[in-house]
Scaffold this motif. Structure first.
Motif, PDB file in Angstrom:
ATOM      1  N   GLU A  28       0.825  -1.211   0.000  1.00 45.07           N
ATOM      2  CA  GLU A  28       0.000   0.000   0.000  1.00 45.07           C
ATOM      3  C   GLU A  28       0.858   1.259   0.000  1.00 45.07           C
ATOM      4  O   GLU A  28       0.574   2.200  -0.742  1.00 45.07           O
ATOM      5  CB  GLU A  28      -0.944  -0.003   1.198  1.00 45.07           C
ATOM      6  CG  GLU A  28      -2.053  -1.023   1.071  1.00 45.07           C
ATOM      7  CD  GLU A  28      -2.931  -1.134   2.288  1.00 45.07           C
ATOM      8  OE1 GLU A  28      -4.079  -1.541   2.108  1.00 45.07           O
ATOM      9  OE2 GLU A  28      -2.480  -0.814   3.416  1.00 45.07           O
ATOM     10  N   ALA A  76       2.593   1.422  -3.551  1.00 44.31           N
ATOM     11  CA  ALA A  76       1.681   1.654  -4.666  1.00 44.31           C
ATOM     12  C   ALA A  76       0.917   2.970  -4.567  1.00 44.31           C
ATOM     13  O   ALA A  76       0.741   3.667  -5.563  1.00 44.31           O
ATOM     14  CB  ALA A  76       0.681   0.499  -4.762  1.00 44.31           C
ATOM     15  N   TYR A  77       0.455   3.309  -3.366  1.00 45.47           N
ATOM     16  CA  TYR A  77      -0.424   4.459  -3.226  1.00 45.47           C
ATOM     17  C   TYR A  77       0.269   5.728  -2.752  1.00 45.47           C
ATOM     18  O   TYR A  77      -0.263   6.820  -2.928  1.00 45.47           O
ATOM     19  CB  TYR A  77      -1.580   4.127  -2.272  1.00 45.47           C
ATOM     20  CG  TYR A  77      -2.395   2.928  -2.726  1.00 45.47           C
ATOM     21  CD1 TYR A  77      -2.876   2.830  -4.020  1.00 45.47           C
ATOM     22  CD2 TYR A  77      -2.660   1.873  -1.861  1.00 45.47           C
ATOM     23  CE1 TYR A  77      -3.611   1.731  -4.450  1.00 45.47           C
ATOM     24  CE2 TYR A  77      -3.404   0.767  -2.275  1.00 45.47           C
ATOM     25  CZ  TYR A  77      -3.876   0.706  -3.565  1.00 45.47           C
ATOM     26  OH  TYR A  77      -4.603  -0.373  -3.982  1.00 45.47           O
ATOM     27  N   ASP A  82       3.808   6.138  -3.270  1.00 45.14           N
ATOM     28  CA  ASP A  82       5.076   6.252  -4.000  1.00 45.14           C
ATOM     29  C   ASP A  82       6.266   6.335  -3.035  1.00 45.14           C
ATOM     30  O   ASP A  82       7.111   7.212  -3.139  1.00 45.14           O
ATOM     31  CB  ASP A  82       5.022   7.472  -4.921  1.00 45.14           C
ATOM     32  CG  ASP A  82       6.101   7.416  -5.992  1.00 45.14           C
ATOM     33  OD1 ASP A  82       6.536   6.308  -6.362  1.00 45.14           O
ATOM     34  OD2 ASP A  82       6.527   8.498  -6.445  1.00 45.14           O
TER      35      ASP A  82
END
Length: 60
Positions: free
Chosen positions: A35, A38-39, A41
């Protein structure tokens, strides 16, 4: 155990915990790193995720 179509990472982790409680600690670490990578960076989280995915897995 495969992720279901449309199943969010946190939902998949919840299902793994319910069906395979012995995997709960690792799935939580992998999900949190995923998480963040991916969300948000987060390069450190991406590095951690790569390291976690290289660890030997328990046969499911």
């Amino acid at each position: 155990m495969a992720r279901r179509s449309g199943e969010a990472p946190r939902d998949f982790a919840r299902r793994v915990r319910a069906e395979k409680p012995e995997l709960a600690p690792m799935v939580e670490r992998i999900t949190a790193a995923f998480e963040k990578a991916a969300y948000f960076d987060d390069p450190a989280a991406e590095k951690q995720l790569r390291r976690l995915l290289r660890l030997p897995m328990i046969k499911m």
